[in-house]
Design an enzyme around this catalytic site. Structure first.
Site, PDB file in Angstrom:
ATOM      1  N   GLN A   1     -57.287  39.186  25.942  1.00  0.00           N
ATOM      2  CA  GLN A   1     -58.048  40.080  26.607  1.00  0.00           C
ATOM      3  C   GLN A   1     -59.290  40.483  26.223  1.00  0.00           C
ATOM      4  OE1 GLN A   1     -55.088  43.183  26.909  1.00  0.00           O
ATOM      5  NE2 GLN A   1     -53.370  41.705  26.959  1.00  0.00           N
TER       6      GLN A   1
ATOM      7  N   ASP B   1     -63.395  23.555  23.392  1.00  0.00           N
ATOM      8  CA  ASP B   1     -63.225  24.248  24.691  1.00  0.00           C
ATOM      9  C   ASP B   1     -64.411  24.449  25.520  1.00  0.00           C
ATOM     10  OD1 ASP B   1     -61.667  25.252  26.849  1.00  0.00           O
ATOM     11  OD2 ASP B   1     -61.435  27.199  25.840  1.00  0.00           O
TER      12      ASP B   1
END
Length: 548
Positions: A258, A370
């Protein structure tokens, strides 16, 4: 027999209970509920698995694929658990739950259904990816997926199981045998729980010495719960070390972390991003410190900064720079919502930026792992852009460009023997390199394939699909399926895709990246009008995105 990736409370025989309708007949109920015949066919195939395993398995796979093709994103069933169970069966049939999970995320389907997270986590557990399974459970719980009580109970059982494994490992030296010893130096999954655990153990004494590293063996005990901030976070104060962070909103919520925008000591002039991860994950902080050490100063602003990390026994908080101008994905989407595509000159500019990024990274022995548009933040210059300093990247152009963030999947090649190739699947839908798709080893391709997908998204507005073309001499090469527009600079784009999609695994790709970058730069610099057009497009984009 088909091994279903289901939750501990779900079995293959309880997924679908309707008997199959006869072929060619339609009951009044099936007319109002058209998915029923497929459900009945699946039910029958499941029942026949014990009697005729091979035949039933084939019929089940075909039926499930047909059902997904027909109803996969049908609005009538987007929250219907029966269709979710079909998706689970489909994920098991193709043995790629990560791809299915990514597709459902993109479509926004079943996000509040606990079965999605239970099934995906079970699949990851079966593969030994316990860290990612924990992240999936956390994601489902944070979204209050129903039935929430069942999901929480399964999560507790999972944590108990992990604790048992840890206790066994600590008492048995053979269980702690290094991942590299088991697989040998030539083939390693750099993202597996065991690999990361081994690496962090070996680096523990070094990481402790890094500036900004703060560690406690106790769980986080602040007044504000960090794992439930997304419910009502605004203006809450999080105390970490000697600083108080005033939360101003959630800027990112994913399956692994988060991210929150925060003011340091309530000062609006000092804005940071707090990345909260549970369980604790100091690896990303390690990667940021490697960037500090290895990336030349002139390129360092292209890779993000981490100021500090607070590591507790139950979670970690990474304090990073906050960039407020959105991502390259936002820039792409800003054109698509207007039913337009990004102008080619802007595509060329961002392609140059990404090629330079990977050239710099791979020279330093670092792989991002990524590489996608969500992880590329857009940087805008404060001063007016001028045509004469573009080629040298001086003046205002030095502050203009992209910034690569999210280093949780970063790979430090210096920690592996020379010549090591990697196995493992990123499981990010649309970004699995050719080698992953074909279960082959890879190195830099995980980054360069991501670059190709991003370029394809900028040019075509869609993810990239590839095809394997056989040459006259029997060799083959990969290329995008969609053709290039005739009015584009086709030679540049063809060369980019053919070079990067077919690059050998064992060799450094730096010379290729450098050559490609120079070819795009030479094209832009050959015509001052292109630089002028680029400058105006950037100004227009900034005005559009930063005012949104």
């Amino acid at each position: 027999m088909l091994h279903l990736a289901t939750s501990p409370t779900t079995t293959s025989t309880s997924l679908l209970r309707s008997p199959r309708a006869l072929q060619g007949t339609s009951s009044p109920r099936s007319l109002s509920d058209p998915i029923l015949p497929w459900l009945r066919s699946v039910r029958k195939a499941l029942d026949e698995l014990g009697k005729d395993p091979d035949g039933a398995k084939y019929r089940l796979k075909v039926t499930v694929e047909e059902c997904i093709g027909e109803f996969g994103d049908d609005g009538r069933y987007r929250e219907d658990e029966r269709l979710l169970k079909i998706w689970v069966l489909y994920a098991d049939a193709i043995q790629d739950f990560g791809r299915v999970y990514g597709l459902l995320e993109e479509k926004g389907m079943f996000q509040r259904n606990a079965l999605l997270y239970e099934a995906y986590a079970a699949f990851l557990i079966a593969k030994g990816d316990l860290l990612e399974a924990e992240s999936v459970y956390q994601m489902g719980i944070s979204r209050k997926a129903e039935p929430l009580d069942r999901l929480k109970k399964i999560h507790i059982l999972f944590l108990s199981h992990v604790l048992e494994i840890a206790q066994i490992a600590s008492s048995n030296p053979k269980v702690e045998q290094s991942m590299f010893q088991r697989q040998g130096p030539s083939s390693v999954n750099p993202w597996s729980t065991s690999s990361l655990t081994d690496l962090l153990k070996s680096l523990d004494s070094d990481i402790k010495k890094y500036n900004g590293y703060h560690r406690s063996n106790k769980p986080y005990s602040g007044k504000v719960s960090l794992t439930s901030l997304q419910n009502s976070s605004r203006n809450k104060i999080v105390e970490l070390g000697n600083n108080k962070y005033q939360i101003k909103g959630c800027s990112g919520l994913g399956g692994f972390a988060q991210v929150y925008k925060a003011y340091v000591d309530s000062n609006p002039e000092e804005v940071v991003a707090l990345k909260i991860q549970k369980p604790a994950f100091p690896w990303e902080f390690y990667m940021y410190r490697q960037l500090d050490k290895r990336i030349p100063d002139v390129e360092r602003t292209s890779f993000g900064y981490a100021h500090k990390v607070h590591v507790f026994s139950d979670l970690s908080v990474l304090v990073c720079d906050y960039l407020s101008h959105g991502t390259l994905q936002d820039a792409i989407n800003s054109h698509l919502v207007m039913q337009k595509l990004m102008e080619e000159v802007l595509c060329i500019y961002y392609t140059i930026e990404m090629l330079r990024m990977l050239e710099t990274l791979h020279t330093a022995g670092i792989i991002h792992g990524d590489f996608k548009p969500d992880n590329l933040l857009v940087r805008y210059a404060r001063e007016t852009l001028t045509e004469d300093t573009f080629n040298s990247r001086t003046g205002s152009w030095r502050d203009q460009g992209l910034c690569l963030v999210d280093w949780g999947r970063g790979i430090d090649l210096s920690l592996f023997p020379t010549g090591t190739e990697f196995q493992g699947d990123c499981r990010t839908s649309g970004f699995r390199c050719v080698e992953m798709q074909e279960s082959r080893t890879w190195t830099y391709q995980v980054d360069t394939y991501g670059l190709c997908v991003i370029v394809h998204m900028m040019l075509h507005g869609t993810y990239m699909s590839i095809e394997k073309k056989v040459n006259t001499d029997g060799s083959y090469q990969y290329q995008p399926k969609l053709p290039f527009k005739r009015y584009w600079n086709v030679d540049l784009w063809k060369n980019l895709f053919s070079t990067l999609l077919n690059a050998p695994s064992k060799e450094s790709d730096v010379p290729l990246l450098q050559s490609l970058r120079k070819s795009f730069e030479e094209y832009l610099c050959s015509n001052p009008q292109l630089i002028n057009k680029l400058k105006h497009l950037i100004v227009k984009q900034k005005a559009s995105l930063c005012s949104a």
